[in-house]
Scaffold this active site. Sequence first.
Site, short mmCIF file in Angstrom:
data_model
loop_
_atom_site.label_atom_id
_atom_site.label_comp_id
_atom_site.label_asym_id
_atom_site.label_seq_id
_atom_site.Cartn_x
_atom_site.Cartn_y
_atom_site.Cartn_z
N GLY A 1 37.36 44.71 39.95
CA GLY A 1 38.17 43.55 39.39
C GLY A 1 37.32 42.91 38.40
O GLY A 1 36.81 43.70 37.39
N CYS B 1 42.64 47.90 32.95
CA CYS B 1 41.04 47.77 32.62
C CYS B 1 40.76 48.38 31.38
O CYS B 1 39.95 47.77 30.70
CB CYS B 1 40.23 48.23 33.72
SG CYS B 1 40.31 49.76 34.16
N LYS C 1 39.79 45.12 51.44
CA LYS C 1 40.51 44.03 50.82
C LYS C 1 41.20 44.21 49.76
O LYS C 1 40.62 44.06 48.53
CB LYS C 1 39.66 42.78 50.95
CG LYS C 1 40.51 41.66 50.82
CD LYS C 1 40.04 40.19 50.12
CE LYS C 1 40.19 40.13 48.87
NZ LYS C 1 41.54 39.94 48.34
N GLU D 1 38.43 39.50 27.51
CA GLU D 1 39.46 40.48 28.34
C GLU D 1 40.66 39.37 28.27
O GLU D 1 40.64 38.34 28.85
CB GLU D 1 39.00 40.99 29.34
CG GLU D 1 40.11 42.03 30.14
CD GLU D 1 39.65 42.46 31.38
OE1 GLU D 1 39.04 41.76 32.17
OE2 GLU D 1 39.90 43.79 31.63
N GLU E 1 33.28 48.09 39.19
CA GLU E 1 34.29 48.52 38.06
C GLU E 1 34.87 47.39 37.38
O GLU E 1 35.79 46.79 38.28
CB GLU E 1 35.11 49.50 38.72
CG GLU E 1 34.68 50.78 39.28
CD GLU E 1 33.89 51.72 38.63
OE1 GLU E 1 33.91 51.60 37.52
OE2 GLU E 1 33.42 52.57 38.83
N LEU E 2 34.60 46.91 36.49
CA LEU E 2 35.24 45.73 35.81
C LEU E 2 35.91 45.82 34.54
O LEU E 2 36.29 46.93 34.27
CB LEU E 2 33.75 44.90 35.67
CG LEU E 2 32.80 44.75 36.82
CD1 LEU E 2 31.66 43.81 36.34
CD2 LEU E 2 33.58 44.26 38.15
P1 NAD Z 1 39.80 39.51 40.32
O1 NAD Z 1 38.32 39.72 40.08
O2 NAD Z 1 40.40 38.40 40.18
O3 NAD Z 1 39.84 40.06 41.82
C1 NAD Z 1 39.67 41.32 42.23
C2 NAD Z 1 39.45 41.27 43.93
O4 NAD Z 1 38.38 40.47 44.43
C3 NAD Z 1 40.78 40.87 44.49
O5 NAD Z 1 40.95 41.72 45.67
C4 NAD Z 1 40.30 39.57 44.84
O6 NAD Z 1 41.18 38.71 45.96
C5 NAD Z 1 39.09 39.70 45.23
N1 NAD Z 1 38.09 38.19 45.16
C6 NAD Z 1 38.48 37.12 44.46
N2 NAD Z 1 37.53 36.35 44.75
C7 NAD Z 1 36.52 36.94 45.64
C8 NAD Z 1 34.95 36.65 46.11
N3 NAD Z 1 34.64 35.34 45.78
N4 NAD Z 1 34.55 37.53 46.57
C9 NAD Z 1 35.02 38.87 46.75
N5 NAD Z 1 36.15 39.19 46.41
C10 NAD Z 1 36.90 38.19 45.85
O7 NAD Z 1 40.35 40.67 39.62
P2 NAD Z 1 42.06 41.01 39.22
O8 NAD Z 1 42.55 40.04 38.45
O9 NAD Z 1 42.57 41.03 40.70
O10 NAD Z 1 42.16 42.36 38.38
C11 NAD Z 1 42.22 42.11 36.98
C12 NAD Z 1 40.71 42.70 36.66
O11 NAD Z 1 40.16 43.88 37.30
C13 NAD Z 1 40.55 42.58 35.22
O12 NAD Z 1 39.14 42.36 34.78
C14 NAD Z 1 40.44 44.34 35.16
O13 NAD Z 1 39.82 44.85 34.01
C15 NAD Z 1 39.60 44.71 36.24
N6 NAD Z 1 39.86 46.06 36.61
C16 NAD Z 1 38.91 46.89 36.41
C17 NAD Z 1 39.28 48.42 36.62
C18 NAD Z 1 38.08 49.52 36.51
O14 NAD Z 1 38.17 50.39 37.13
N7 NAD Z 1 36.98 49.20 35.89
C19 NAD Z 1 40.33 48.94 37.17
C20 NAD Z 1 41.45 47.97 37.11
C21 NAD Z 1 41.22 46.53 36.85
#
Ligand code: NAD
Length: 494
Positions: free
Chosen positions: A233, A289, A181, A387, A255-256
């Site tokens: 995410g 991230c 997804k 963040e 990976e957050l």
């Molecule tokens: P997000 O957590 O809002 O979304 C991530 C994904 O989760 C999306 O595909 C979203 O649609 C999905 N999602 C949303 N609600 C969900 C649920 N209840 N159950 C399952 N999936 C769900 O993150 P974002 O805003 O898309 O991305 C930004 C975040 O990602 C930042 O915190 C960033 O630091 C992190 N990030 C981490 C890394 C890493 O490798 N550590 C890399 C890139 C981004």
Amino acid sequence: MTDPIDSVESFDNFIDGAFVPPGSGNRMQTRNPFTGRVWAEVPDDAAAVDAAVAAARRAFETGPWATMSAVERGRLMRALGDSLARDAEEFAVLETRDNGKIIRETSAQTAALSSYLDYFAGVADKIHGEQLPNPSPDFLVYTEKVPVGVVGVIVPWNSPLMLLTWKLGPLLAAGCTAVVKPSDITPVTSLLLAQRAGEAGFPPGVINVVTGGAAVGAAITSHPGIDKITFTGGGATARHVARAAADNLTPTVLELGGKSPQIIFDDVDPEAVTNGLLSGIFAASGQTCVAGSRAYIHEDIADEVIARVVARAESLVLGDPSDPATEMGPAASDAQRDRILEMIEVARTEGATVATGGVVDPELGGRFVRPTVIVDVSNETTIVREEVFGPVLAVMTFRDEDEVIGLANDSDFGLAAGIWTTDIRRAHRVARALDVGTVWINSYRTVSYNTPFGGFKQSGHGKDNGIEAIDGFLNTKVVWVELSGKTRDPFVIG
Ligand code: NAD
């Protein structure tokens, strides 16, 4: 691909080797963050997850993938990499259109996708168990490495294809199948990647992509047919993921986010360090991230470095992310822009001073937040603890090494850190003391396919990239073989 200004493209889920419209008919729109225009629509139908999981299960258990040699799996992965490399520029344009990242960065990312697939393709046929010496000569004991099964893959919007490839590489090498997804903000390129995989010869069901929002994500993470979840995410979403996974005892890779410190000692070249700070926070508009969003600068050089960073921040070229001259693009969505501005406002109310930026660009408007440098903050200020995921650098000063190690480690996160010094002993001492997954010394924000990437503490667990990433998609099976034929005491273990 037609001009998005003239039309809205419509895409379907990719399930079992074909594009499939959503049964419910529900669709969602995706916008170009620069123009604000809707340019594509995709399915948003949680019910589609069942079909995708079923297809992935069939492919894993009974399809040609299940019996394919690892060499052949590797060949398919290379073919997919070649296909993506051939049209890397086209994919870069689409990524920029969907998330507003500057074309320089999306071009570099899409050009590198094939190297990630090549690397893991090369590892696929080198996965093996081992024979373990047993204290008793009566036993032969060996292990087998077996794929975990169907993997739920959920990725964010900031680097859609790169982060997806970081996960597909190791899971395909391991022999797993996937239900992916992508983010609702950037759904298109993942669908096209799955299509390319089909064209490259991947059997139906190995890579399935279901688009949509949180409900689709939740349908994947709570699905009993998913054997492993790999998620990239934010922390708040990760908590939903982990709770859903707990109900089925599904293991996770998470990976957050981060609040990564950049530590600048007093023996550095201020120009080099200014570049390093800039690349850490304003590249990708801070939507990375590993954003180096907390700077700790030695007090003897702080004024000079801050002045340089502010001057560079004010001269950055903001504009159309598809123009190669642009250095910083917009935030990816209205919600993201609003969050960035809100966090800057909170910092102000907590006593911080905005040295530059802190507003929407007066000329460009829209989602363009000016590159922002904030001073008069401490480790207690919200903007230093949370963040932002935007172009906001919080700057503090320090006097000595122990003090700055304490300040840097005083965070809920532990994703990455930068150390700037010419003292080689100090550099390694501080690197050892930092509680983070990646440390860069006199550099920032470099990654590679062979280098494990992942955070400590609330930045997550498990790794993308490197041989270690494959372990996340393998189970170790142990086989005990009795060789002697002797009768054993049925009431004694061992
Ligand atoms: P997000 O957590 O809002 O979304 C991530 C994904 O989760 C999306 O595909 C979203 O649609 C999905 N999602 C949303 N609600 C969900 C649920 N209840 N159950 C399952 N999936 C769900 O993150 P974002 O805003 O898309 O991305 C930004 C975040 O990602 C930042 O915190 C960033 O630091 C992190 N990030 C981490 C890394 C890493 O490798 N550590 C890399 C890139 C981004």
